[in-house]
Design a protein around this motif. Structure first.
Motif, short mmCIF file in Angstrom:
data_model
loop_
_atom_site.label_atom_id
_atom_site.label_comp_id
_atom_site.label_asym_id
_atom_site.label_seq_id
_atom_site.Cartn_x
_atom_site.Cartn_y
_atom_site.Cartn_z
N UNK A 100 10.76 12.99 2.99
CA UNK A 100 11.05 12.81 4.41
C UNK A 100 9.77 12.89 5.24
N UNK A 101 8.86 13.78 4.85
CA UNK A 101 7.56 13.90 5.52
C UNK A 101 6.80 12.57 5.42
N UNK A 102 6.78 11.99 4.22
CA UNK A 102 6.13 10.69 4.02
C UNK A 102 6.77 9.64 4.91
N UNK A 103 8.09 9.61 4.93
CA UNK A 103 8.81 8.63 5.74
C UNK A 103 8.48 8.74 7.22
N UNK A 104 8.37 9.96 7.71
CA UNK A 104 8.18 10.17 9.14
C UNK A 104 6.73 10.06 9.60
N UNK A 105 5.79 10.22 8.69
CA UNK A 105 4.38 10.29 9.10
C UNK A 105 3.50 9.12 8.65
N UNK A 106 3.64 8.69 7.41
CA UNK A 106 2.62 7.81 6.83
C UNK A 106 2.67 6.37 7.36
N UNK A 107 3.84 5.74 7.33
CA UNK A 107 3.90 4.33 7.74
C UNK A 107 3.53 4.14 9.21
N UNK A 108 4.16 4.90 10.08
CA UNK A 108 3.93 4.73 11.52
C UNK A 108 2.50 5.04 11.92
N UNK A 109 1.93 6.11 11.35
CA UNK A 109 0.55 6.47 11.69
C UNK A 109 -0.42 5.44 11.11
N UNK A 110 -0.13 4.99 9.89
CA UNK A 110 -0.96 3.94 9.28
C UNK A 110 -0.93 2.67 10.11
N UNK A 156 8.10 7.75 -3.69
CA UNK A 156 8.16 7.53 -2.23
C UNK A 156 6.78 7.24 -1.65
N UNK A 157 5.77 7.94 -2.14
CA UNK A 157 4.42 7.86 -1.55
C UNK A 157 3.52 6.79 -2.18
N UNK A 158 3.59 6.59 -3.48
CA UNK A 158 2.60 5.75 -4.16
C UNK A 158 2.53 4.30 -3.64
N UNK A 159 3.60 3.69 -3.13
CA UNK A 159 3.45 2.33 -2.61
C UNK A 159 2.38 2.20 -1.53
N UNK A 160 2.16 3.26 -0.76
CA UNK A 160 1.16 3.20 0.32
C UNK A 160 -0.27 3.10 -0.22
N UNK A 161 -0.44 3.41 -1.50
CA UNK A 161 -1.76 3.27 -2.13
C UNK A 161 -2.23 1.81 -2.02
#
Length: 219
Positions: A100-110, A156-161
């Motif tokens: 959930x942390x990844x969902x809420x923080x990584x995409x939008x901030x990126x 959940x996180x590795x696709x952002x790599x």
């Protein structure tokens, strides 16, 4: 009834990548349908009439929507193959918290990094690095977020790599110099065929973002 699986997705979506990784990690065959998000198919609009977004997993004619929900669904239906979520309630809750942390923080901030300039971009970059460091601290010295095996938070996180290169070039910073343990984790995940077969070339992702910026009128 045989398991008929159709995935409505688009190649560059980190959310769709999660589903592909989960299915491949479990060795589950599925039909992949590439969606043009500028001209959405009738099938997508029918299967996700509320949000009209990918990914959608159609299992024997029934749609499952939202990437995190789909991955959990896949894990529950095929629980005997490469389980992704822990079996015990507390570690399972922890995994869901960090996903959930990844969902809420990584995409939008990126996204802010490649859509802004100047002080706004600098602020977004600092915020992004801060979130990555928080994840790195949670990872600690473990090979994967859940311990010894690839699990729900990793998926959940590795696709952002595959998007890291675009963020770095856009914001003029290095993730590896800021978060070396997280980058080592990402390279470890890439050793899994389910991950390496799914993630696109980071340079192609960057090219996609440049085209998207033009379409959105962002200089």
């Amino acid at each position: 009834m045989a398991n008929e699986l159709i995935l409505l997705d688009t190649w560059v979506s980190p959310f769709g990548m999660r589903v592909r990784i989960a299915l491949r990690e479990k060795g589950i065959k599925f039909e992949y349908k590439e969606e043009d998000l500028t001209n959405k198919s009738d099938l997508l609009l029918k299967m996700n009439p509320i949000h009209k977004k990918i990914p959608v997993l159609i299992h024997n004619g029934k749609p499952v929507r939202e990437s995190g929900i789909i991955v959990q669904y896949v894990d529950e239906v095929w629980h005997d193959k490469a389980p992704l979520l822990p079996s015990e309630p507390y570690p399972r809750a922890q995994a869901r918290f960090w996903a959930d942390f990844v969902d809420k923080k990584i995409y939008d901030t990126g996204r802010k990094i490649w859509t802004t300039k100047g002080d706004e971009q600098k602020s977004a970059t600092e915020e992004f690095i801060g979130y990555l460091k928080t994840l790195e601290a949670e990872l600690g010295d473990k090979p994967y977020f859940g311990g010894e095996k690839l699990g729900y938070v990793d998926v959940t996180m590795i696709p952002f790599y595959s998007w890291f290169h675009a963020y770095e070039v856009s914001g003029n910073f290095s993730i590896e110099s800021n978060c070396p343990k997280l980058m080592a984790w990402a390279k470890r995940c890439m050793q899994h065929e389910s991950v390496s077969k799914t993630l696109p070339d980071p340079k192609k992702v960057y090219e996609f973002i440049l085209q998207l910026k033009k379409r959105l009128g962002i200089e």
